[in-house]
Design a protein around this motif. Sequence first.
Motif, PDB file in Angstrom:
ATOM      1  N   ILE A 100     116.161  18.214 -72.976  1.00  0.00           N
ATOM      2  CA  ILE A 100     117.032  17.584 -73.981  1.00  0.00           C
ATOM      3  C   ILE A 100     117.442  18.548 -75.090  1.00  0.00           C
ATOM      4  O   ILE A 100     118.333  18.236 -75.878  1.00  0.00           O
ATOM      5  CB  ILE A 100     116.386  16.315 -74.579  1.00  0.00           C
ATOM      6  CG1 ILE A 100     115.046  16.625 -75.230  1.00  0.00           C
ATOM      7  CG2 ILE A 100     116.241  15.243 -73.512  1.00  0.00           C
ATOM      8  CD1 ILE A 100     114.460  15.455 -76.007  1.00  0.00           C
ATOM      9  N   GLU A 101     116.835  19.725 -75.144  1.00  0.00           N
ATOM     10  CA  GLU A 101     117.232  20.738 -76.126  1.00  0.00           C
ATOM     11  C   GLU A 101     118.227  21.740 -75.552  1.00  0.00           C
ATOM     12  O   GLU A 101     118.643  22.669 -76.237  1.00  0.00           O
ATOM     13  CB  GLU A 101     115.997  21.472 -76.650  1.00  0.00           C
ATOM     14  CG  GLU A 101     115.088  20.579 -77.476  1.00  0.00           C
ATOM     15  CD  GLU A 101     113.839  21.293 -77.968  1.00  0.00           C
ATOM     16  OE1 GLU A 101     113.809  22.541 -77.972  1.00  0.00           O
ATOM     17  OE2 GLU A 101     112.883  20.588 -78.342  1.00  0.00           O
ATOM     18  N   THR A 102     118.614  21.561 -74.294  1.00  0.00           N
ATOM     19  CA  THR A 102     119.598  22.455 -73.681  1.00  0.00           C
ATOM     20  C   THR A 102     120.980  21.830 -73.793  1.00  0.00           C
ATOM     21  O   THR A 102     121.134  20.688 -74.216  1.00  0.00           O
ATOM     22  CB  THR A 102     119.246  22.721 -72.211  1.00  0.00           C
ATOM     23  OG1 THR A 102     119.298  21.492 -71.481  1.00  0.00           O
ATOM     24  CG2 THR A 102     117.869  23.356 -72.076  1.00  0.00           C
ATOM     25  N   ASP A 103     121.981  22.614 -73.401  1.00  0.00           N
ATOM     26  CA  ASP A 103     123.350  22.126 -73.458  1.00  0.00           C
ATOM     27  C   ASP A 103     124.137  22.640 -72.258  1.00  0.00           C
ATOM     28  O   ASP A 103     123.618  23.381 -71.421  1.00  0.00           O
ATOM     29  CB  ASP A 103     124.027  22.520 -74.773  1.00  0.00           C
ATOM     30  CG  ASP A 103     124.074  24.022 -74.997  1.00  0.00           C
ATOM     31  OD1 ASP A 103     123.993  24.804 -74.028  1.00  0.00           O
ATOM     32  OD2 ASP A 103     124.203  24.432 -76.170  1.00  0.00           O
ATOM     33  N   VAL A 104     125.393  22.257 -72.189  1.00  0.00           N
ATOM     34  CA  VAL A 104     126.247  22.611 -71.056  1.00  0.00           C
ATOM     35  C   VAL A 104     126.370  24.120 -70.906  1.00  0.00           C
ATOM     36  O   VAL A 104     126.350  24.636 -69.783  1.00  0.00           O
ATOM     37  CB  VAL A 104     127.640  21.946 -71.199  1.00  0.00           C
ATOM     38  CG1 VAL A 104     128.595  22.440 -70.137  1.00  0.00           C
ATOM     39  CG2 VAL A 104     127.510  20.432 -71.140  1.00  0.00           C
ATOM     40  N   ASP A 105     126.490  24.869 -71.983  1.00  0.00           N
ATOM     41  CA  ASP A 105     126.595  26.324 -71.892  1.00  0.00           C
ATOM     42  C   ASP A 105     125.339  26.937 -71.274  1.00  0.00           C
ATOM     43  O   ASP A 105     125.418  27.867 -70.469  1.00  0.00           O
ATOM     44  CB  ASP A 105     126.863  26.946 -73.264  1.00  0.00           C
ATOM     45  CG  ASP A 105     128.251  26.629 -73.796  1.00  0.00           C
ATOM     46  OD1 ASP A 105     129.163  26.356 -72.979  1.00  0.00           O
ATOM     47  OD2 ASP A 105     128.423  26.654 -75.025  1.00  0.00           O
ATOM     48  N   TRP A 107     123.272  25.389 -69.164  1.00  0.00           N
ATOM     49  CA  TRP A 107     123.260  25.032 -67.739  1.00  0.00           C
ATOM     50  C   TRP A 107     124.223  25.925 -66.968  1.00  0.00           C
ATOM     51  O   TRP A 107     123.908  26.376 -65.873  1.00  0.00           O
ATOM     52  CB  TRP A 107     123.675  23.579 -67.528  1.00  0.00           C
ATOM     53  CG  TRP A 107     122.895  22.564 -68.291  1.00  0.00           C
ATOM     54  CD1 TRP A 107     121.601  22.676 -68.745  1.00  0.00           C
ATOM     55  CD2 TRP A 107     123.357  21.292 -68.703  1.00  0.00           C
ATOM     56  NE1 TRP A 107     121.241  21.529 -69.409  1.00  0.00           N
ATOM     57  CE2 TRP A 107     122.287  20.662 -69.397  1.00  0.00           C
ATOM     58  CE3 TRP A 107     124.554  20.609 -68.553  1.00  0.00           C
ATOM     59  CZ2 TRP A 107     122.408  19.391 -69.928  1.00  0.00           C
ATOM     60  CZ3 TRP A 107     124.667  19.338 -69.080  1.00  0.00           C
ATOM     61  CH2 TRP A 107     123.601  18.741 -69.764  1.00  0.00           C
TER      62      TRP A 107
END
Length: 130
Positions: A100-105, A107
């Motif tokens: 939940i601390e990651t984002d599309v960039d 990934w």
Amino acid sequence: MRGLSGKNVIVTGAASGIGQAIARRLGEEGCHVGIFDLNGDGAAATAKEITGAGGKAHAYTVDLADYAAVEKCVGQFEKDAGPVGGLVNCAGWDKAYPFIETDVDFWKKVVDINLYSFLNTSHIVLKGMA
């Protein structure tokens, strides 16, 4: 890795870690090693280590997620060494974060390096081997 002497082999992710160890070992076996990595300084250091031990190696700074850039580097390696006789896809990257601390960039970067680098290099090299 016996019996590979004289083969021209590309190793992705060979600026450090497992890829670097594989590139060194291939150099020891008499392969002409193409070191493909985004880390140009690390790739150059690995190539220098191999050539310093009497082997053959060339370093290429390349974004493996960029098909055209990989195609250009494979072509340059073939000019430098001859036809590619082997490929080791060892490039990989990730960082341990709670999802939940990651984002599309984030990934996209993981998928680009861990999937598209493999697809790009395999597609380009295998076309030449077929």
